[in-house]
Each structure stands twice: as structure tokens, then as C-alpha cells.
Design an enzyme around this catalytic site. Structure first.
Site, PDB file in Angstrom:
ATOM      1  N   ASP A 412       0.851  -1.202   0.000  1.00 51.89           N
ATOM      2  CA  ASP A 412       0.000   0.000   0.000  1.00 51.89           C
ATOM      3  C   ASP A 412       0.885   1.249   0.000  1.00 51.89           C
ATOM      4  O   ASP A 412       2.095   1.169   0.207  1.00 51.89           O
ATOM      5  CB  ASP A 412      -0.887  -0.056   1.249  1.00 51.89           C
ATOM      6  CG  ASP A 412      -1.924   1.050   1.262  1.00 51.89           C
ATOM      7  OD1 ASP A 412      -2.261   1.561   0.173  1.00 51.89           O
ATOM      8  OD2 ASP A 412      -2.392   1.414   2.356  1.00 51.89           O
ATOM      9  N   GLU A 415       2.604   4.913  -4.133  1.00 52.08           N
ATOM     10  CA  GLU A 415       2.640   5.841  -5.296  1.00 52.08           C
ATOM     11  C   GLU A 415       3.959   6.590  -5.369  1.00 52.08           C
ATOM     12  O   GLU A 415       4.311   6.977  -6.488  1.00 52.08           O
ATOM     13  CB  GLU A 415       1.470   6.827  -5.194  1.00 52.08           C
ATOM     14  CG  GLU A 415       0.110   6.169  -5.277  1.00 52.08           C
ATOM     15  CD  GLU A 415      -0.260   5.369  -4.032  1.00 52.08           C
ATOM     16  OE1 GLU A 415       0.197   5.748  -2.927  1.00 52.08           O
ATOM     17  OE2 GLU A 415      -0.978   4.385  -4.158  1.00 52.08           O
ATOM     18  N   ASP A 497      -9.045   3.660  -2.044  1.00 49.51           N
ATOM     19  CA  ASP A 497     -10.032   4.068  -1.032  1.00 49.51           C
ATOM     20  C   ASP A 497     -11.326   4.576  -1.658  1.00 49.51           C
ATOM     21  O   ASP A 497     -11.529   5.786  -1.811  1.00 49.51           O
ATOM     22  CB  ASP A 497      -9.410   5.136  -0.124  1.00 49.51           C
ATOM     23  CG  ASP A 497      -8.208   4.573   0.623  1.00 49.51           C
ATOM     24  OD1 ASP A 497      -8.057   3.331   0.651  1.00 49.51           O
ATOM     25  OD2 ASP A 497      -7.426   5.360   1.170  1.00 49.51           O
TER      26      ASP A 497
HETATM   27  C1  GLC Z   1      -4.717   3.345   2.831  1.00 48.35           C
HETATM   28  C2  GLC Z   1      -5.211   2.116   2.072  1.00 48.35           C
HETATM   29  C3  GLC Z   1      -6.253   1.399   2.880  1.00 48.35           C
HETATM   30  C4  GLC Z   1      -5.673   1.030   4.241  1.00 48.35           C
HETATM   31  C5  GLC Z   1      -5.155   2.268   4.954  1.00 48.35           C
HETATM   32  C6  GLC Z   1      -4.428   1.930   6.248  1.00 48.35           C
HETATM   33  O1  GLC Z   1      -5.721   4.263   2.951  1.00 48.35           O
HETATM   34  O2  GLC Z   1      -5.700   2.457   0.801  1.00 48.35           O
HETATM   35  O3  GLC Z   1      -6.709   0.266   2.216  1.00 48.35           O
HETATM   36  O4  GLC Z   1      -6.627   0.403   5.018  1.00 48.35           O
HETATM   37  O5  GLC Z   1      -4.244   2.957   4.111  1.00 48.35           O
HETATM   38  O6  GLC Z   1      -3.343   1.104   6.033  1.00 48.35           O
END
Ligand code: GLC
Length: 788
Positions: A412, A415, A497
Site C-alpha cells: 500500500d 505511489e 479508497d
Molecule cells: C490506505 C489504504 C487502505 C488502508 C489504509 C491503512 O488508505 O488504501 O486500504 O486500510 O491505508 O493502512
């Protein structure tokens, strides 16, 4: 708010344009055009694949290995093409297409035609242009004519509906938190699109990792402009005309998915806040007790110690090995999140930081200082994943997780997402690394401007390669938020998200379809919506649609209403169970679709036009999808709806639930009470079904059911052990089923099984819709069954 207001106009320097062609030289794989100091190269890599490169200085960059896996010289040699020259133009012809390059009177322009002389992708207006923007920054652009009726799809991850005409689409990976239908730059960037009209279809891959943008008729109707902050123009033109052919070639160029473990195709339960062993144990108890099938539990950032990557929180997860072993016995696999930001923590006995510093693995700014940004752990540093030694090190770090039994990794924030001050501090804003920061391996050293878009993909690659080494015989699962063209080789992708709103449910299908049309087949959206509270009705509808997602994962944000299926009352829980069970029943079919994606690049979830490219009516349909070639779903994505219009393309269709038969090429009004997502089986369709299980490997499949719709069709089932890499050594089985009509009878033919893998002894029940069933013991031999 540029996504709402658009960008303010700025004064831009004028474009320099290519002069006429002065010299032409035939090259073994194409033709070179010299136009003053500029050069244009055409390389014919396959009869339907041409690479066009243009350099204003006549100098070309060395080959970049990052997205395109096959170098020009690695394509099979001797693609036949003919070159003819006239006063005005040079004509290059392959078996599939003709390319005309205008040499006079004013400037060089490239034009493409199919064998019936139908034009496509013609340079128009300024043709090809370039300009200096100061500070060593240059820009190239190309203008192409959009033909009447042409529709545009793909473009990677794009919020909104299916067709993309009239938009400006930027390719620049961005933490697009709170994205809406108007958001442009997203988490993932794939500068590839597919253009389609009834007889003609082509794909275009804009081969630049620098910032780039497509203007799909937004500035000038019927003109597509593509531009990038690179010193040269480089694109691959792929002729179809069918979408399947375009994707086959595009994925030959950038790679295909690798076959995931079968468990990754089951239901995934995730939430940001499963933050202790006790909580996880309660969760899995509920799932099994309530008989909600599930294979995978995801652990979000809370499993870590102070958000330090590759650690476990000793208080809340005191014995992860024991926990994961216990979960494993209940049939659960565990996936943990890993973010790229490494906590800045000198001399604190945090080896990830110390080692990375010692080995000089973190990105630096142009003046040599280690770069810092702020993410979950506070101040953080960022590995340079473009360097192979850094990827190897990072891959190896996953041992801290795999040794505890972790079977998959969720990448995650890659980017990469970061702020200029700690998360939660007022006034913080998103930042990027400086564009002039040095990055990349010694032999491909460049600046950050060229590799930003690759950051997430290379992180996923490091993870994939690490897991392959660490988990040896077993296949692993990798999920990533960011990526670039070719990300499918390393990882599945989810659409970040989203929100618990009907609009996000609605756009999930076209988003996933466009990703599939961009080569990224293993994709999903957070079922139920990540941010906000789902209503029971929304959640039920979302689980129905989620059953169709190649990646079926429910996820929700911390501090929202809980989103597990039983949180919405018994009626919704029963609906969720029913559709998750259908997912498990459909697994032999879905697994075969993954194999198809791995071998041909075909998407798993397909828009209607993928199979009906000549039917214009399908071009704008975004709210009906095909799961593979046979099964069409027409979900409900609006509240208070118990009926919906469904378009049935040509042929005959069978209602999946009632068996009722409908002639196609028409619209019907389908009943869709909350318990029902309308689904249809295409005539000639063959869908294998397994018994319901609580997780994929719970029991051997002793009964396989083939649901067949009368008509003409053929389909090959793919099977293997679902978990090891032995399929690569030939341990797989395929069985081809055919159905056809003879007089007033339906004949089903089962060809002899191929391959070295033998399924568990089983009976096969062939159910021809409306005509009853026949059963036999599957010995792998040829069989012919007649139904009347
Ligand atoms: C980001 C991710 C999400 C995750 C959060 C906490 O917002 O896109 O899926 O739950 O981070 O790690």
C-alpha cells in the site's frame, strides 16, 4: 480543486514540428526516416504491431527494461513487410495493416489502414511536435485523428464509466484519496488504450514512464493528443481488430499475470482495525460459525510495532506464529500489509532502517541528502526499488513475515504517498520526491522524474520475487495499490479508497473492466466501500457485485461502522452467504479464467463489447459485465430498486436462476429483488461448478457439475493442484467440452483429458438447462452425451 475546475490556462511555448522527410533507409525490421536533424523510426515487430519512435535530435535513449519485456530484437525475426515509395509517401505493408508515411509537402505524418483500407490512428493537425520548457525539461506530443464512432477504453485505473472520450487523462501515480468520478491522476498509471468501432479496433501503448497525458477529444473534438515530458516520442501501435487480439499482443509486450494460488480467488475479509490476536480469533470464529466461506484474512497496519515495516506488535500480536498456525488449521491464509516508507529511526535497533542506511538503499535528493517524507510511522525514508540489489534486500526482509506463516503481502501507499509533515498535523500536504533526485540501477541511472510512475510496481516486484524465494514450492499472493504498465506480472491490484456510496458501487465495474482492458486482469474494489458506513441494502448489493470481482475482498476503514456480513442483520447476512457460496461454486470456472488471463492476456471481467465488438449497442454499457465468455451479470447498483433493464446481445440467453430462455438482440426488464442479481448464461455456454466449501482446499472436489446452455459452444477447463509451482513442469490437466445441436437434440462432447495432473476421483453431472442431467464417473476418457 483542479479536478473540479480544470487547470488554469498558462502561456505555453510553441511546438516545433517535423519537417519533410529527406532520407529513407530500410532497416531489417522497419524503415528509418531522416527529417532534417530529426529521426523517425518505424519497427515492424509483428504483422499487427508497430513501434513508432521519434527523436528531435536524432538520438534515442537506450532501451529501458521496466515495462516492455520484449526488446525489439527479441521479436521473432522475418516479419514480412513491403516498402513502396512514391513522390509523396512511403507505404509499408504487412499481412494485417498498411502504414503510410507522408514525406512531402510539409511534414512527415504517420497513418494506418486495415486491409480494407479503413483508416485508423492517423496523425493529424500538428502531427508530431516537441518543445523545450526550460530547466532541461522537454516535451513531445502527437496528435491523432479520432474516427467517427470510435470509442476509447482502457487507460489503466480510471474512475467513472467505461468509455473515456472527452476526458483528459494523466498518467502520474498519485495517492488519490477521496477520488470521485472527476479525479484524473490515480494510484496506478497505465498509458495504454484501446479504440474501437464496428470493423476496426486498435490499441496504443505510449511507452514513457515520465509524466504523460492523453487528451481524448477534450481540447478539440475528434483529436487525440498524447504528450509526455520526455525527450522523445515512443509508442506501440497494435492492430486487432478484436479486443482479444489487441490484448494478446499488448500483454506479449508488457507481460501477463502469473497463476495465483487458488485460495487467492476465494473470499478475503479485511478491515483496518483487526488490531489484535483476540480480535482476529473472534473474527475467524464468526466466519466459520456462521458458515460464511472465507480463505483469507488481511492484517492492516495495526499488526506492526509503531508502523515499522517487517515488525509485529509484541503486545497485540504476542505469538504470530501460533496465531497463524491455528488459523491455518481452520483453513485461513493471512495477508499482511507492507508500506514502502521505512521509519526514520537511527540507532534504535531497527535493522530495516540501519541496514538500508548502511547499504545506501534509500532515495537521495540531487544534493546527496537522504530524502524524508511523512507516512504512518512518522518521518520515513524510501527504498530505491529500481535497483535490483534493493529489491533483493527488500524481498528478503519478508522473511520476518513468511516465517510466521504469512502467505501473501498487500503493498500500500506505494505511489508513494507521503506528506510534508506528520499525518494528522494541520496544514500538511501531499508531496512527491524532487524530480531531479537520482534513481535507478547503475546501468540505467536516471532521475526520479523518469521512475516515479514505476515506484509502486517495482516495490510489488521486489515483494513478488522475495515471496517466490521464501515460500519456495507455494505460490503467493501480492496485492498493490500503485503500479504501471506490466504490474500484472507481479501483483493483483485494488482500486484504493472508495466510499460506501452507491456511486462507488456503480463505478467499480467499469473501473475494473478498464483495468482488465489495460492488461491488469487480477483486480478488485473494496466490497462495501472503504470510507463511510454502508447501509444494509448497499452492502447486500455490493456483495453480489463483489462475487464477480476477480479479487473478492471486503475492506473498510477504521472508525467506520463495522462491515462484516453479519453486521447488517440476518437478511443481509443470508444474501452475503448465498453470493459468497456462489463464488465458491464458480471457482473451477473462475480459476480457468485466471489461467486464460495468464496465457492469453484476456481479462477475467469483461465489458460486453469484448465479445460483441460489432454491436454498437454494447459500446456504452458499463453496468452489465461478462465473467469470462459465458456468464453475464446485470447487477443492481441503486437503492430501492427491484427491477432493471438488461440488454441481451445477439444469440439466446438463459436466466441463470430460473432457466428461462430469452432471444437476444433486445432489452428485457428483469426482476431483481434484494436477494437476486440478474445473471444469464449465453447459449452454448459451459460453466463448471464445484460444491460449496468453507475455504478452497477444505475438501477434494468429488462432484463436478457442468451447467450447459443449449447451443453451440466449446470451452476448456483448466485444473492443477492450485497451490504449488508444479504446473510449470506440466502438472496440469485440461478438458475440452463442446456442445452443439443435432436435429432436436443437444449433444455434449467431453474430449479426453490432457496433461499430467489427475484430479481427485469424481463424478461429473452434466446439466443441460431445460433438458435435465446425466452423470458419469470421470475417468478422463472421451464421452458423448445426448439430451433430448
Ligand atoms: C490506505 C489504504 C487502505 C488502508 C489504509 C491503512 O488508505 O488504501 O486500504 O486500510 O491505508 O493502512
Amino acid at each position: 480543486m483542479p479536478e473540479f475546475t480544470g487547470e488554469l490556462p498558462v502561456r505555453e511555448p510553441a511546438w516545433n514540428l517535423i519537417p519533410s522527410v529527406e532520407n529513407i533507409q530500410r532497416h531489417p525490421r522497419g524503415v528509418d526516416f531522416q527529417c532534417g536533424v530529426c529521426y523517425l523510426y518505424l519497427r515492424i515487430l509483428a504483422p499487427n504491431l508497430v513501434r513508432v519512435r521519434f527523436s528531435p535530435t536524432g538520438e534515442f535513449r537506450p532501451r529501458r527494461s521496466w515495462a516492455v519485456t520484449v526488446a525489439d530484437e527479441e521479436w521473432p525475426p522475418a516479419v514480412a513487410f513491403e516498402v513502396q515509395q512514391t513522390e509523396k509517401e512511403v507505404i509499408i505493408e504487412t499481412e494485417k495493416i498498411r502504414i503510410q508515411v507522408e514525406r512531402h509537402p510539409c511534414r512527415c505524418r504517420v497513418k494506418f489502414f486495415d486491409r480494407e483500407n479503413r483508416p485508423f490512428a492517423h496523425d493529424t493537425g500538428l502531427g508530431i511536435g516537441w518543445r523545450q520548457l526550460g530547466a532541461g525539461k522537454s516535451q513531445v506530443a502527437c496528435w491523432k485523428r479520432m474516427e467517427a464512432e470510435e470509442k476509447f477504453y482502457g487507460f489503466g485505473e480510471r474512475p467513472g464509466l467505461l468509455e473515456q472520450k472527452g476526458k483528459r487523462l494523466t498518467n502520474w501515480t498519485t495517492d488519490s484519496l477521496d477520488y470521485t468520478m472527476l479525479t484524473d491522476a490515480m494510484y496506478l498509471a497505465v498509458p495504454f488504450f484501446m479504440a474501437l468501432r464496428p470493423q476496426v479496433g486498435y490499441g496504443l501503448f505510449f511507452n514513457t514512464t515520465f509524466w504523460s497525458r492523453f487528451d481524448v477529444g477534450a481540447e478539440q473534438p475528434d483529436v487525440l493528443r498524447m504528450e509526455t515530458f520526455a525527450g522523445e516520442l515512443d509508442y506501440y501501435l497494435i492492430y486487432g481488430p478484436e479486443p482479444a487480439e489487441i490484448l494478446r499482443t499488448y500483454t506479449q509486450l508488457t507481460g501477463r499475470i502469473t497463476l495465483p494460488p487458488r485460495w487467492a480467488l476465494g473470499y478475503h475479509q479485511c478491515r483496518w482495525s483487526y488490531d489484535s490476536e483476540t480480535e482476529v480469533r473472534q473474527l475467524v470464529y464468526q466466519l466459520r460459525h456462521r458458515r460464511i466461506p472465507c480463505d483469507v484474512i488481511h492484517l492492516d497496519i495495526d499488526y506492526m510495532f509503531g508502523f515499522r515495516v517487517f515488525t509485529w506488535n509484541p503486545k497485540r500480536f504476542p505469538d504470530p506464529k501460533k496465531l497463524l498456525d491455528d488459523l491455518g488449521r481452520e483453513g485461513f491464509k493471512v495477508v499482511t500489509i507492507v508500506d514502502p516508507g521505512v521509519k526514520f529511526e537511527p540507532q534504535a535497533d531497527y535493522p530495516v532502517y540501519d541496514e538500508g542506511i548502511e547499504k545506501d538503499y534509500f532515495l537521495r535528493t540531487a544534493d546527496g541528502k537522504i530524502f524524508h517524507g511523512y507516512v504512518w510511522p512518522g518521518r520515513a525514508v524510501f527504498p530505491d526499488f529500481l535497483r535490483p540489489e534493493v529489491r533483493q534486500w527488500w524481498g528478503e526482509l519478508h522473511r520476518n513475515l513468511t516465517a510466521m506463516g504469512v502467505a501473501g503481502i498487500w503493498n500500500d501507499m506505494n505511489e508513494p504517498a507521503m506528506n510534508d509533515r506528520p499525518f494528522g498535523d494541520e496544514g500538511g500536504k501531499k508531496i512527491f520526491l524532487p524530480m531531479d533526485a537520482p534513481a535507478g540501477p547503475a546501468d540505467e541511472r536516471t532521475t526520479y522524474a523518469e521512475i516515479h510512475n514505476l515506484y509502486g510496481m517495482m516495490m510489488a516486484r521486489a515483494c513478488y520475487e522475495g515471496l517466490e524465494k521464501l515460500r519456495k514450492r507455494s505460490r503467493s499472493f501480492v496485492l498493490t495499490r500503485s503500479g504501471y504498465a506490466g504490474v500484472q506480472k507481479w501483483s493483483a491490484v485494488w482500486t484504493g479508497d472508495n466510499h460506501s456510496l452507491w456511486e462507488y458501487l456503480e463505478m467499480s465495474l467499469p473501473m475494473l473492466c478498464n483495468l482488465g482492458l489495460s492488461g491488469v486482469a487480477f483486480v478488485g474494489a473494496d466490497i462495501g466501500g472503504f470510507a463511510g458506513d454502508a447501509t444494509p441494502e448497499l452492502f447486500a448489493r455490493w456483495m453480489q457485485v463483489g462475487m464477480l470481482y476477480p479479487l473478492m475482498r471486503a475492506h473498510s476503514m477504521i472508525n467506520t461502522k463495522r462491515h462484516e456480513p453479519w453486521e447488517f442483520g440476518p437478511r443481509v447476512e443470508a444474501i452475503c452467504r448465498q453470493y459468497i457460496e456462489w463464488r465458491y461454486r464458480l471457482l473451477p470456472y473462475i480459476y480457468t479464467l485466471f489461467w486464460e488471463a495468464a496465457t492469453t492476456g484476456a481479462p477475467i471481467l469483461r465489458p460486453l463489447f469484448y465479445h460483441y465488438p460489432r454491436d454498437r449497442k454494447t459500446y456504452e454499457i458499463y453496468d452489465q459485465v461478462l465473467l469470462g465468455p459465458w456468464l453475464m451479470a446485470a447487477p443492481v447498483y441503486r437503492p430501492g430498486t427491484d427491477k432493471r433493464m438488461v440488454y441481451l446481445p445477439e444469440g439466446t440467453w438463459y436466466d441463470w436462476w430460473t432457466g428461462e430462455c430469452y432471444p437476444g438482440s433486445t432489452y428485457i426488464l428483469a426482476d431483481a429483488p434484494l436477494e437476486k442479481m440478474p445473471m444469464y448464461l449465453r447459449a452454448g455456454g459451459i460453466v463448471p461448478l464445484a460444491p460449496v466449501m468453507q475455504y478452497t482446499g477444505e475438501l477434494p472436489v468429488k462432484e463436478l457439475r457442468l451447467r450447459v446452455a443449449p447451443g453451440t459452444g466449446e470451452w476448456t477447463l483448466y485444473e492443477d493442484d492450485g497451490d504449488t509451482l508444479e504446473y510449470r513442469q506440466g502438472m496440469w490437466a485440461t478438458t475440452t467440452y463442446g456442445v452443439y445441436l443435432q436435429h432436436r437434440q443437444v449433444v455434449v462432447e467431453i474430449q479426453a483429458r490432457q496433461g499430467q495432473w489427475t484430479p481427485h476421483p469424481r463424478t461429473v453431472t452434466v446439466e443441460v438447462m431445460g433438458l435435465g442431467e446425466q452423470e458419469f464417473t470421470d475417468d478422463g476418457a472421451f464421452r458423448r452425451l445426448v439430451f433430448s
